[in-house]
Scaffold this active site. Sequence first.
Site, PDB file in Angstrom:
ATOM      1  N   PRO A 167       0.814  -1.222   0.000  1.00 36.51           N
ATOM      2  CA  PRO A 167       0.000   0.000   0.000  1.00 36.51           C
ATOM      3  C   PRO A 167       0.845   1.269   0.000  1.00 36.51           C
ATOM      4  CG  PRO A 167      -0.660  -1.475   1.779  1.00 36.51           C
ATOM      5  CD  PRO A 167       0.591  -2.024   1.198  1.00 36.51           C
ATOM      6  N   GLU A 200       0.538  -8.687   7.283  1.00 33.71           N
ATOM      7  CA  GLU A 200       0.833  -7.248   7.322  1.00 33.71           C
ATOM      8  C   GLU A 200       2.010  -6.916   6.397  1.00 33.71           C
ATOM      9  OE1 GLU A 200      -2.259  -6.435   9.526  1.00 33.71           O
ATOM     10  OE2 GLU A 200      -0.816  -4.822   9.267  1.00 33.71           O
ATOM     11  N   ARG A 226      -1.069  -6.232 -21.899  1.00 33.82           N
ATOM     12  CA  ARG A 226      -1.753  -5.691 -23.086  1.00 33.82           C
ATOM     13  C   ARG A 226      -0.837  -4.733 -23.864  1.00 33.82           C
ATOM     14  NH1 ARG A 226      -4.091  -0.759 -22.544  1.00 33.82           N
ATOM     15  NH2 ARG A 226      -5.819  -1.182 -23.977  1.00 33.82           N
ATOM     16  N   ASP A 281      -4.693   4.646 -25.729  1.00 31.04           N
ATOM     17  CA  ASP A 281      -5.126   4.601 -24.335  1.00 31.04           C
ATOM     18  C   ASP A 281      -5.160   6.003 -23.723  1.00 31.04           C
ATOM     19  OD1 ASP A 281      -5.486   1.916 -24.239  1.00 31.04           O
ATOM     20  OD2 ASP A 281      -3.583   1.451 -23.272  1.00 31.04           O
TER      21      ASP A 281
HETATM   22  N1  LIG Z   1      -2.317  -0.796  -3.468  1.00 31.33           N
HETATM   23  C1  LIG Z   1      -2.337  -1.757  -2.472  1.00 31.33           C
HETATM   24  C2  LIG Z   1      -1.437  -2.818  -2.293  1.00 31.33           C
HETATM   25  C3  LIG Z   1      -1.869  -3.482  -1.172  1.00 31.33           C
HETATM   26  C4  LIG Z   1      -1.218  -4.638  -0.523  1.00 31.33           C
HETATM   27  C5  LIG Z   1      -0.168  -5.297  -1.172  1.00 31.33           C
HETATM   28  C6  LIG Z   1       0.493  -6.327  -0.543  1.00 31.33           C
HETATM   29  C7  LIG Z   1       0.105  -6.709   0.724  1.00 31.33           C
HETATM   30  C8  LIG Z   1       0.592  -7.658   1.654  1.00 31.33           C
HETATM   31  C9  LIG Z   1      -0.200  -7.591   2.781  1.00 31.33           C
HETATM   32  N2  LIG Z   1      -1.127  -6.635   2.590  1.00 31.33           N
HETATM   33  C10 LIG Z   1      -2.136  -6.281   3.595  1.00 31.33           C
HETATM   34  C11 LIG Z   1      -1.712  -5.129   4.432  1.00 31.33           C
HETATM   35  C12 LIG Z   1      -0.551  -4.436   4.186  1.00 31.33           C
HETATM   36  C13 LIG Z   1      -0.201  -3.333   4.985  1.00 31.33           C
HETATM   37  C14 LIG Z   1      -1.023  -2.965   6.020  1.00 31.33           C
HETATM   38  C15 LIG Z   1      -0.644  -1.763   6.863  1.00 31.33           C
HETATM   39  N3  LIG Z   1      -0.026  -2.206   8.137  1.00 31.33           N
HETATM   40  C16 LIG Z   1      -0.114  -1.085   9.072  1.00 31.33           C
HETATM   41  C17 LIG Z   1       0.549  -1.464  10.410  1.00 31.33           C
HETATM   42  C18 LIG Z   1       2.002  -1.850  10.175  1.00 31.33           C
HETATM   43  C19 LIG Z   1       2.103  -2.960   9.190  1.00 31.33           C
HETATM   44  C20 LIG Z   1       1.378  -2.612   7.891  1.00 31.33           C
HETATM   45  C21 LIG Z   1      -2.179  -3.664   6.271  1.00 31.33           C
HETATM   46  C22 LIG Z   1      -2.531  -4.758   5.459  1.00 31.33           C
HETATM   47  C23 LIG Z   1      -0.974  -6.070   1.362  1.00 31.33           C
HETATM   48  C24 LIG Z   1      -1.646  -5.032   0.739  1.00 31.33           C
HETATM   49  N4  LIG Z   1      -2.957  -2.880  -0.702  1.00 31.33           N
HETATM   50  N5  LIG Z   1      -3.238  -1.829  -1.505  1.00 31.33           N
END
Ligand SMILES: Nc1cc(-c2ccc3ccn(Cc4ccc(CN5CCCCC5)cc4)c3c2)n[nH]1
Length: 244
Positions: A86, A113, A155, A170
Amino acid sequence: MRLDIISIFPEYFAPLDVSLIGKARERGTLDVRVHQLRDWAHDVHKTVDDTPYGGGPGMVMKPEVWGEAIDTVVGDGSPRMIVPTPSGRPFTQELAQELADEPWLLFACGRYEGIDSRVMDEYATRLRVDEVSIGDYVLAGGEVAVLVMVEAIGRLLPGVLGNAQSAVDDSFAPGSMQNLVEGPVYTKPPVWRGHEVPPVLLSGHHGNVARWRRDQAIRRTVRNRPELARELDPGTLDKHDRKL
Ligand SMILES: Nc1cc(-c2ccc3ccn(Cc4ccc(CN5CCCCC5)cc4)c3c2)n[nH]1
């Protein structure tokens, strides 16, 4: 192009057997290999996670398992490693094009996480490693993000889109419609439930059609993506459009 994907949910990637990507795999344009991370977890429960140092919610993925998996997949090669997260670099059409030019991509799908940060540190010593976000929302893992990226990248590969389609026009591709969102599209019948197709599209006048499409794309960009509209050349928008 070779694509390797490491995940504890390899079944998430069954969709890569269908449609554009599936056909590109059949033709050999794309060589997609999906790996089960747990194959490198050696305890009886095939454990891939543990509690986070410093406390906090959830679990973190163990570095040892990831290290063995990536070492096996990479060997003495040098793929570009993409780790969905994220907090990563935004995935854009420009990044999709950059990645489409790479001969070999390795996607590391985290869950829980996330993956112990030392894994990215370790491989950044010998590979190009990018942590990438597909948007400002939190998914449960990286798999869906990889599906999004693989479709956007796939694509753009030569021969993947048939002649009938083209990535050149695009929304975000370089060229006259760059940084504009798509305008409306229409097909037969010319009238449907009383809704008529805009007459210009039936006129056969290609210049007028192109102007109309650009105007519609500008209007929709101003309405739906004002942050993109502000980046447009001043000449693109006349005063009328700005008020839209
Ligand atoms: N664009 C996007 C990509 C992703 C994504 C990609 C890969 C993974 C692997 C696990 N997760 C779930 C996740 C990740 C981070 C957190 C935050 N958390 C806060 C406290 C300290 C630790 C981290 C929460 C849950 C993922 C989520 N989501 N959105």
